[in-house]
Write an enzyme that holds these catalytic residues in place. Structure first.
Site, PDB file in Angstrom:
ATOM      1  N   HIS A  62      -1.080  57.661 -96.035  1.00 54.22           N
ATOM      2  CA  HIS A  62      -2.367  56.877 -96.561  1.00 54.22           C
ATOM      3  C   HIS A  62      -3.480  56.778 -95.327  1.00 54.22           C
ATOM      4  CE1 HIS A  62       0.395  54.216 -98.978  1.00 54.22           C
ATOM      5  NE2 HIS A  62       0.339  55.560 -99.725  1.00 54.22           N
ATOM      6  N   TYR A 132       0.555  45.757 -89.892  1.00 51.26           N
ATOM      7  CA  TYR A 132      -0.570  46.631 -89.657  1.00 51.26           C
ATOM      8  C   TYR A 132      -1.485  45.774 -89.306  1.00 51.26           C
ATOM      9  CZ  TYR A 132       1.725  48.761 -93.850  1.00 51.26           C
ATOM     10  OH  TYR A 132       2.729  49.199 -95.028  1.00 51.26           O
ATOM     11  N   LYS A 169       1.646  55.472-107.408  1.00 54.17           N
ATOM     12  CA  LYS A 169       0.464  56.160-106.659  1.00 54.17           C
ATOM     13  C   LYS A 169       0.883  57.173-105.629  1.00 54.17           C
ATOM     14  CE  LYS A 169      -1.711  53.885-103.318  1.00 54.17           C
ATOM     15  NZ  LYS A 169      -2.341  52.711-102.641  1.00 54.17           N
ATOM     16  N   ASP A 170       1.812  57.030-104.898  1.00 51.82           N
ATOM     17  CA  ASP A 170       2.143  57.861-103.726  1.00 51.82           C
ATOM     18  C   ASP A 170       2.691  59.121-104.273  1.00 51.82           C
ATOM     19  OD1 ASP A 170       1.225  56.173-102.033  1.00 51.82           O
ATOM     20  OD2 ASP A 170       3.047  55.731-100.892  1.00 51.82           O
TER      21      ASP A 170
END
Length: 179
Positions: A62, A132, A169-170
């Site tokens: 991403h 993150y 989605k991935d």
């Protein structure tokens, strides 16, 4: 805190100096002033995200583009992951290259992933909690991604492909095209 260069331009490994005694340990996880002094990169973060995943989960690759691009400082708080950064900056000498590193709760190593890079990780332990720190806010419309098993990138995720678990989605991300 020690900062080491990776083979990718502007991408850094951050290793803490850990002070241990009979009570446990202490370490400075991040110091903006030291980071900027040693790398010349901006180390100001505005958003923290945490994910928990099971073995075989692959999150990524991403990135966010344009004015909403994000640099990330990532670490594994529990368990073990294989973390991957992909240089997607067309004007970079390392464009189209990737770097991987094992991040664990035990080694406390972090990876600085600059703006313009794709990022992802696979979970190597039963579960993992991943952190993150981002230098820009999430903006859904600026989000892009590259298919995890893109043949041009040929990323080794350190898990058997039959164990890979991806979001819907991935699974629909596009391939990376090196011009």
């Amino acid at each position: 805190m020690k900062i080491k260069e990776t083979p990718l331009k502007d991408c850094y490994i951050i290793e803490p100096t850990i002070i241990e005694d009979e009570r446990g340990y202490f370490f400075e996880k991040f110091n903006e002033r030291k980071f900027e002094e040693l790398t010349g990169m901006n180390g100001h973060f505005v958003q923290d995200n945490i994910s928990k995943s099971s073995y075989g989960v692959i999150r990524g690759v991403h990135l966010q583009q344009g004015e909403h691009a994000q640099a990330k400082l990532v670490s594994c708080l529990e368990g073990k992951v294989w973390d991957v950064a992909v240089d997607m900056r067309e004007d970079s000498p390392t464009f189209g290259k990737w770097f991987g590193i094992e991040l664990t709760a035990e080694n406390k190593v972090q990876l600085y992933v600059p703006r313009g890079f794709g990022h992802g990780f696979s979970v190597l332990s039963e579960t993992a909690i991943f952190s993150y720190k981002c230098d820009n806010f999430y903006h859904k419309e600026s989000e892009r991604g590259i298919l995890y098993n893109d043949p041009d990138l040929n990323i080794d995720w350190k898990i058997d492909p039959s164990d890979a678990m991806l979001s819907e989605k991935d699974k629909k991300l596009s391939s990376f095209i090196i011009k």
